[in-house]
Design an enzyme around this catalytic site. Sequence first.
Site, short mmCIF file in Angstrom:
data_model
loop_
_atom_site.label_atom_id
_atom_site.label_comp_id
_atom_site.label_asym_id
_atom_site.label_seq_id
_atom_site.Cartn_x
_atom_site.Cartn_y
_atom_site.Cartn_z
N ASP A 194 -0.54 -13.33 -0.52
CA ASP A 194 -1.60 -12.52 -1.12
C ASP A 194 -2.07 -11.43 -0.14
O ASP A 194 -3.24 -11.06 -0.11
CB ASP A 194 -2.78 -13.41 -1.52
CG ASP A 194 -3.51 -12.90 -2.76
OD1 ASP A 194 -3.08 -11.86 -3.29
OD2 ASP A 194 -4.49 -13.52 -3.17
N HIS A 248 -1.99 -16.74 -7.46
CA HIS A 248 -3.13 -17.25 -6.69
C HIS A 248 -4.18 -18.05 -7.46
O HIS A 248 -5.33 -17.67 -7.54
CB HIS A 248 -3.79 -16.15 -5.85
CG HIS A 248 -4.19 -14.87 -6.53
ND1 HIS A 248 -4.34 -13.70 -5.84
CD2 HIS A 248 -4.50 -14.59 -7.82
CE1 HIS A 248 -4.72 -12.77 -6.68
NE2 HIS A 248 -4.82 -13.27 -7.88
N PHE A 252 -11.86 -6.12 -1.92
CA PHE A 252 -11.35 -7.50 -1.98
C PHE A 252 -10.04 -7.60 -1.20
O PHE A 252 -9.20 -6.70 -1.27
CB PHE A 252 -11.04 -7.88 -3.43
CG PHE A 252 -12.24 -8.12 -4.30
CD1 PHE A 252 -12.92 -9.33 -4.25
CD2 PHE A 252 -12.68 -7.15 -5.20
CE1 PHE A 252 -14.01 -9.58 -5.08
CE2 PHE A 252 -13.77 -7.39 -6.03
CZ PHE A 252 -14.43 -8.61 -5.97
N ASN A 308 0.13 -2.22 -7.78
CA ASN A 308 -1.13 -1.47 -7.76
C ASN A 308 -1.17 -0.45 -6.63
O ASN A 308 -2.08 -0.43 -5.80
CB ASN A 308 -2.32 -2.42 -7.67
CG ASN A 308 -2.30 -3.28 -6.43
OD1 ASN A 308 -1.23 -3.61 -5.92
ND2 ASN A 308 -3.45 -3.64 -5.93
N HIS A 333 -2.87 -12.46 -13.10
CA HIS A 333 -4.07 -12.71 -12.28
C HIS A 333 -5.07 -13.33 -13.25
O HIS A 333 -5.64 -12.62 -14.09
CB HIS A 333 -4.58 -11.39 -11.71
CG HIS A 333 -5.97 -11.45 -11.13
ND1 HIS A 333 -6.20 -11.84 -9.85
CD2 HIS A 333 -7.17 -11.16 -11.66
CE1 HIS A 333 -7.52 -11.80 -9.62
NE2 HIS A 333 -8.12 -11.38 -10.69
N ARG A 341 0.80 -1.25 0.00
CA ARG A 341 0.00 0.00 0.00
C ARG A 341 0.82 1.28 0.00
O ARG A 341 0.26 2.35 0.13
CB ARG A 341 -0.97 0.03 1.19
CG ARG A 341 -1.90 -1.16 1.28
CD ARG A 341 -2.95 -1.15 0.21
NE ARG A 341 -3.89 -2.27 0.38
CZ ARG A 341 -4.36 -2.98 -0.63
NH1 ARG A 341 -4.01 -2.70 -1.88
NH2 ARG A 341 -5.20 -3.97 -0.42
N HIS A 385 -6.58 -3.78 4.36
CA HIS A 385 -7.61 -2.76 4.15
C HIS A 385 -8.03 -2.16 5.48
O HIS A 385 -8.07 -2.86 6.49
CB HIS A 385 -8.85 -3.36 3.48
CG HIS A 385 -8.67 -3.62 2.03
ND1 HIS A 385 -8.51 -2.61 1.11
CD2 HIS A 385 -8.59 -4.78 1.33
CE1 HIS A 385 -8.35 -3.14 -0.09
NE2 HIS A 385 -8.39 -4.45 0.01
#
Lengths: 321, 451
Positions: free
Chosen positions: B333, B260, B351, B122, B207, B92, B337
């Site tokens: 993974d 994954h 997610f 990301n 992915h 993050r 959050h």
Amino acid sequence: MTDSHLPGRLTSRHILATEGLSPGEITLLLDLAEAYVEQNRAVEKKTALLRGRTVVNLFFENSTRTRTSFELAAKRLGADVINMSAEGSSVRKGETLIDTAMTLNAMRPDVLVVRHSESGAVRLLSEKVDCAVVNGGDGTHEHPTQALLDALAIRRRKGRLQGLLVAICGDILHSRVARSNIHLLNAMGARVRVIGPPTLMPSQIDRLGVEVFHDMAKGLDGCDIVMMLRLQTERMQGQFVPSIREYFRFYGLDRIKLAHAKPDALIMHPGPMNRGVEIDSEVADDIDRSLIREQVEMGVAVRMACLDLLTRSIVSNVGGP
Amino acid sequence: MSPAMAKAAAKPQPGTPGAPPIAYVGARLIDPEHGTDGPGGVIVADGRIADFGTHLARPGAVAAIGAHGMEVHDCAGACLAPGLVDIRVQAREPGEEHKETLATAADAAAAGGVTTFVCLPNTQPVIDDAAIVESIARRARENARVHVLTYAAATRGLQGRELTEMGLLAEAGAVGFTDGTQAIGDAGVMRRALAYAANFARPIIQHAEEPALARTGVMNAGEIATRLGLPSIPPVAEVMMVERDIRLVELARGRLHFGHVSTRAAIEAIRAAKARGLPVTADTAPHYFALNEIAVGDYRTFAKVSPPLRSEVDRQAVVAGLADGTIDAIASDHAPHDQDSKRLPFAQAAFGTLGLETMLAITLGLVHGGQLSLSAALRLMTINPARLLGLGAGRIAKGGPADLVIFDPDRAWKIDPAKLRSKAKNSVFDGRPVQGRVLRTLVAGAPAFAV
């Protein structure tokens, strides 16, 4: 009967779903609603049963008939009713769902009636408040009072639910009404069929205890009840049926298709109807066959029964910081 | 420099440069690279492994080899293994530091026995420029107590259209290319990405999920989604993308890794591709072999992950794929959050689940359950993922970095998110009793974590 609830009580503090309601609880609600039908037909419709109680209608999603029905039910029982329509863009966000729940909770209502466009939103809210919560419809999950009023309408005309063959037709995928009816009717010993195009069938719907048909003629064969559903275009992401006229041709209920059901089969629709889309006016307005107007009447009685039962367990609202 | 690291610098730890060596003896030494598992120990000097082997099995061993001034740590039979290498982490940073930072992710990693992790691109901004790769490396060096590496985006802005400057990104340190939590959906783009990345000896990490089938879904298609009234993702969305990409890697060459994987059909397709000798590898995450879709329960948003938790049949296929080598690695993974992203109606919630700190314990469940040997389980989290990305980590070798974990494989504990080091608390394993606890984690010889 092995029900664990006390006589005249529900096991849960809330009514969030028909899935999980016992036949005893359903019967209790329907029997009580039956008495309220009589009260609603009398000149003096109001009692003081819920005097001093507050019912808040919290509708995050558009509704006229369900909200009105709940409002009338609460008022006829003598409760104070507040209507909150939270349709604006800012309150649609989930953060405010919790915030709204906390805020309302602080005002100490006795019952919250909640409708929301997201499946599970009403349960989430119920976990954050101290009062009873009634699910007035959550996304494509459940609409328990609709299934209860449908059951009451059926029971009054047919005298029973046990052993009836009920066909639920149309947009099963997006229907909370279908899910609530499937669970309730199965619990009460009716047989349930679902009929619709493959694109509007949820995956493994058969595991909920229904027979799946894609052909109206075959699916309606021998049915006692024909329950039509609205095509929920507002929930559709992408195209599920090529056109309205094609849909009506294959899945719209008209005299010809209805002829496949039993001669005394009754027609139901949770409303609002799209005439010429899922149902033809000729059958919708047939007073001998259509239960549609009676459904609306039963709605008020069933909601009175729900409010009555939920508030019975409220002894005192005192407490908290 | 963080206060903790400043303190460490003030008083050098044994085994680190400038400090006396330290011997970890009396351990159950596991070397997954060579499949050895038996009594032994390791001598750490100057941040590196100076010696290791069975001759260090007994606490008295150090005196026997005539070492002087060496500190001795008796592992008392605990497992001593290479530090774990986690190749799928969302830290993050930059952009969402309220959820996690490189420093807090590294704390969680150290507590979980992970000594190297690889970040997905990301972030905000997206890791699609060499300067961002360098900046993350610098931030990690200053703030993180474990080794942090990063992937770079395969396409600019993760938009799935234009390739990134893969050569420059590789030079800056990117260990592979991926569009992170999104599939590279355009077959033409994927074909060029595979071919172009191969030029710089980097894999493409996919992915695997057909976007047109997955876009609107929030959980696995089936009875439970139907009961809950949630929009769903058919499990075939995964195998469709896997099969497409296997054809593309045949055409374009290059190296393809599936992140994954979660379905039986996808695992079968990967098994068949490997049998044909194609350069295809795969990893999975603990929640895909320890849980199934039932964990969603009544709209439990901590169980909302992407790809979604699958059926029991798929879960068992993941276990089988790990046991027979079809799945090469386990990655956590890790997807932290904040509360506001998860305390929402299910369809609106984000997610992802935490994973760094619980990966070892959850994976040891397969060892306790008899599905994997301890050595095989560790191989999936050390040497195998390291080799996939061409890293030197994940092994016990003389002269190699002293990145090690000491753990008790049997010690029972209960996963309590309030006690996890991650800044976020969204663990799908919340409340789960597990067996296997990290006692000490060494990064370049220095303790990054110790109970």
